[in-house]
Design an enzyme around this catalytic site. Structure first.
Site, PDB file in Angstrom:
ATOM      1  N   LYS A 302       0.835  -1.194   0.000  1.00  0.00           N
ATOM      2  CA  LYS A 302       0.000   0.000   0.000  1.00  0.00           C
ATOM      3  C   LYS A 302       0.873   1.250   0.000  1.00  0.00           C
ATOM      4  O   LYS A 302       2.028   1.204   0.429  1.00  0.00           O
ATOM      5  CB  LYS A 302      -0.886   0.023   1.249  1.00  0.00           C
ATOM      6  CG  LYS A 302      -1.977  -1.028   1.293  1.00  0.00           C
ATOM      7  CD  LYS A 302      -2.763  -0.901   2.586  1.00  0.00           C
ATOM      8  CE  LYS A 302      -3.882  -1.919   2.647  1.00  0.00           C
ATOM      9  NZ  LYS A 302      -4.954  -1.629   1.670  1.00  0.00           N
ATOM     10  N   ARG A 376     -10.816 -10.995   1.579  1.00  0.00           N
ATOM     11  CA  ARG A 376     -11.683 -12.016   0.980  1.00  0.00           C
ATOM     12  C   ARG A 376     -11.056 -13.401   1.077  1.00  0.00           C
ATOM     13  O   ARG A 376     -11.764 -14.405   1.125  1.00  0.00           O
ATOM     14  CB  ARG A 376     -11.981 -11.634  -0.461  1.00  0.00           C
ATOM     15  CG  ARG A 376     -10.758 -11.544  -1.359  1.00  0.00           C
ATOM     16  CD  ARG A 376     -10.981 -10.747  -2.638  1.00  0.00           C
ATOM     17  NE  ARG A 376     -11.121  -9.326  -2.357  1.00  0.00           N
ATOM     18  CZ  ARG A 376     -11.343  -8.409  -3.299  1.00  0.00           C
ATOM     19  NH1 ARG A 376     -11.437  -8.769  -4.565  1.00  0.00           N
ATOM     20  NH2 ARG A 376     -11.461  -7.144  -2.987  1.00  0.00           N
TER      21      ARG A 376
END
Length: 524
Positions: A302, A376
């Site tokens: 990130k 997920r």
């Protein structure tokens, strides 16, 4: 240059061998604990039939003419002040009077006219608690005659007091909040104290724990310590059982999806399962939360700006644990299983790479396009475990899953995805009554085509613009076997509050109140 891939029996055997032995890594830390104190104690909540003779007196008013709760001794002074200030007593408006009738402060608090909802009653309590935080005297809230369809309105006001005065200052060594032992007194009938203790105090505890976990920095909060903190909260709570899977156990269950997320970190993954049984032999409701205790993005790193906020990427896991704690403490007549899928996503030497293919517990395979699409991944194995082990009535996921849902809904709603209409209706009703809002989002058939992989059953991300939140939801649904009713709540925009009456600035603990009301809908 590339060398040709030579496939032999020996090389296939090597590929089938687990990359890591059935042992765990030694965690790494500084070894110096930043603080060893608790948050400053909150003001105690008390109940009484009459208000104390002095201190602060808070009087709810539904319009300037609503003087039913104003004590006769100060009625003339209040009416004069309301007229002079042209105070309309509209919702959220306040007017302070000082030195009236022996009170240091009389606080007139505007509330909506008509029947007050549970949320509006809690907002009343939270507003008064925050406005009187520095008061050195007792604070009394008059609640007689408040119009509401909910049972025992005063107990909901007390709930708001408990939620509204939360603080996290345990890591400060200067400018700590000054402890205040003066109570906030709810002036109400005899049944209010019992109703609060029975139906609301556990919820306040659940929200408080959830906020603490989300706010805690990741050098103190990692999968193992999350488990320890949450486990301590369930000490002595009846009808609960906690099971924790470590990495060797997860490997034996072929949970390659969650393990692929944790493999770059020195902190091993955990799957924490809290069972509460209060509903006889009914199939349980399974609440499953994303628990990334820190998300660097892994190899798909990130940007540095704002990365510190990724300590809160376990908000979903904290919410499901807080939700079942609230239900258990009030003795809910339902069965609930809460699963926190816990991992730290770091770019270590053993980290997963974009292009890797991993196997889930149910045998499906995933091509990792982005290691930053990790939430997920942990939910996929947790959902399968819940279905295999508990045969639940429904599975509900909650996660800070995508930035795309923030773009779509901002910080006003969490996104709700569901393939079962009855379950979606239950969640929307619980969201409306609890004050944790959701907005229904589509699961379009095109998402399946978007998420296709040429070498695996599904890809965990795509590189083309589009419905990022919907694609993420499709991924989880694809790996959650039917016919189990399933829903997913993407709460990425709801894990931080700029300040409301029941959620001071910081982590609001979104989802705990929603799950408390959802569990009520399953009670016998």
């Amino acid at each position: 240059m590339r060398r040709p891939l030579i496939t032999t029996a020996a090389s296939l055997a090597l590929l089938a061998t687990p990359a890591l032995a059935q042992t765990e890594r030694a965690p790494v830390s500084s070894g110096v604990v930043p603080a060893e104190v608790a948050n400053t104690a909150e003001r105690p909540i008390r109940f009484a039939a009459t208000a104390p003779a002095g201190g602060v007196l808070a009087i709810p008013m539904a319009g300037a003419a609503d003087t039913v709760r104003v004590p006769a001794a100060i009625a003339a002074a209040v009416q004069s002040a309301v007229a002079s200030a042209k105070f309309e007593a509209g919702a959220n408006a306040t007017l302070d009077l000082y030195g009236v009738g022996g009170y240091d402060r009389v606080m007139l608090v505007g509330v909506p006219t008509g029947s007050l909802s549970a949320v509006q009653l809690a907002d009343l309590g939270g507003s008064v608690a925050q406005a009187t935080a520095t008061s050195a005297t007792p604070v009394a809230i008059l609640t007689a005659g408040l119009q509401s369809a909910v049972a025992t309105p005063a107990a909901h006001v007390a709930r708001g007091v408990g939620l509204g005065q939360y603080r996290f200052d345990r890591l400060k060594t200067v400018d700590r909040t000054t402890a205040n032992a003066q109570p906030i007194v709810i002036v109400a009938g005899d049944d209010a104290a019992q109703a609060y203790a029975r139906d609301h105090a556990g919820l306040v505890d659940g929200v408080r724990m959830t906020r603490d976990l989300i706010t805690m920095p990741s050098n103190l909060k990692y999968p193992e310590s999350f488990v320890a903190i949450a486990r301590a909260m369930f000490e002595g709570v009846p009808n609960t059982r906690i099971t924790v899977l470590d990495e060797p156990q997860m490997r034996r269950l072929n949970m390659g999806s969650i393990l692929s997320v944790s493999q770059g970190s020195s902190r091993p993954a955990r799957m924490m399962i809290v069972e509460y049984r209060g509903g006889g032999d009914a199939a349980p409701l399974a609440l499953i939360g994303k628990g990334i205790t820190f998300d660097s993005g892994g190899i798909s790193l990130k940007p540095g700006a704002g990365m510190e906020d990724m300590r809160g990427d376990m908000s979903g896991a904290a919410a499901v644990i807080g939700g079942v704690l609230a239900a258990a403490k009030r003795g809910a007549r339902a069965n609930v299983v809460a699963i926190a899928a816990l991992a730290e996503n770091m770019p270590g030497a053993n980290a997963s790479r974009p292009g890797d293919v991993v196997r889930t517990m149910n045998g499906r395979t995933i091509e990792i396009i982005s290691t930053d699409a990790e939430g997920r991944m942990v939910l996929a194995d947790a959902n399968q475990y819940a279905i295999d082990r508990y045969k639940p009535a429904a599975v509900v996921n909650i996660a800070t899953l995508t930035g795309a849902i923030v773009t779509a809904l901002g910080d006003d709603y969490a996104g709700l995805f569901a393939r079962d209409e009855a379950l979606a209706d239950r969640i929307e009703a619980a969201a409306a009554s609890s004050g944790d809002p959701v907005w229904r989002m589509p699961l379009h058939p095109s998402y399946a085509e978007d998420m296709a992989s040429p070498i695996a059953d599904i890809a965990n991300a795509v590189r083309i613009p589009g419905a990022g939140a919907g694609r993420g939801a499709h991924f989880i649904g694809f790996l959650t076997p039917e016919p189990t009713p399933w829903a997913h709540i993407d709460m990425a925009g709801m894990d931080s509050s700029s300040g409301t009456p029941t959620a001071p600035k910081g982590a609001p603990g979104f989802g705990v109140r929603l799950f408390d009301d959802l569990i009520r809908s399953y009670e016998r």
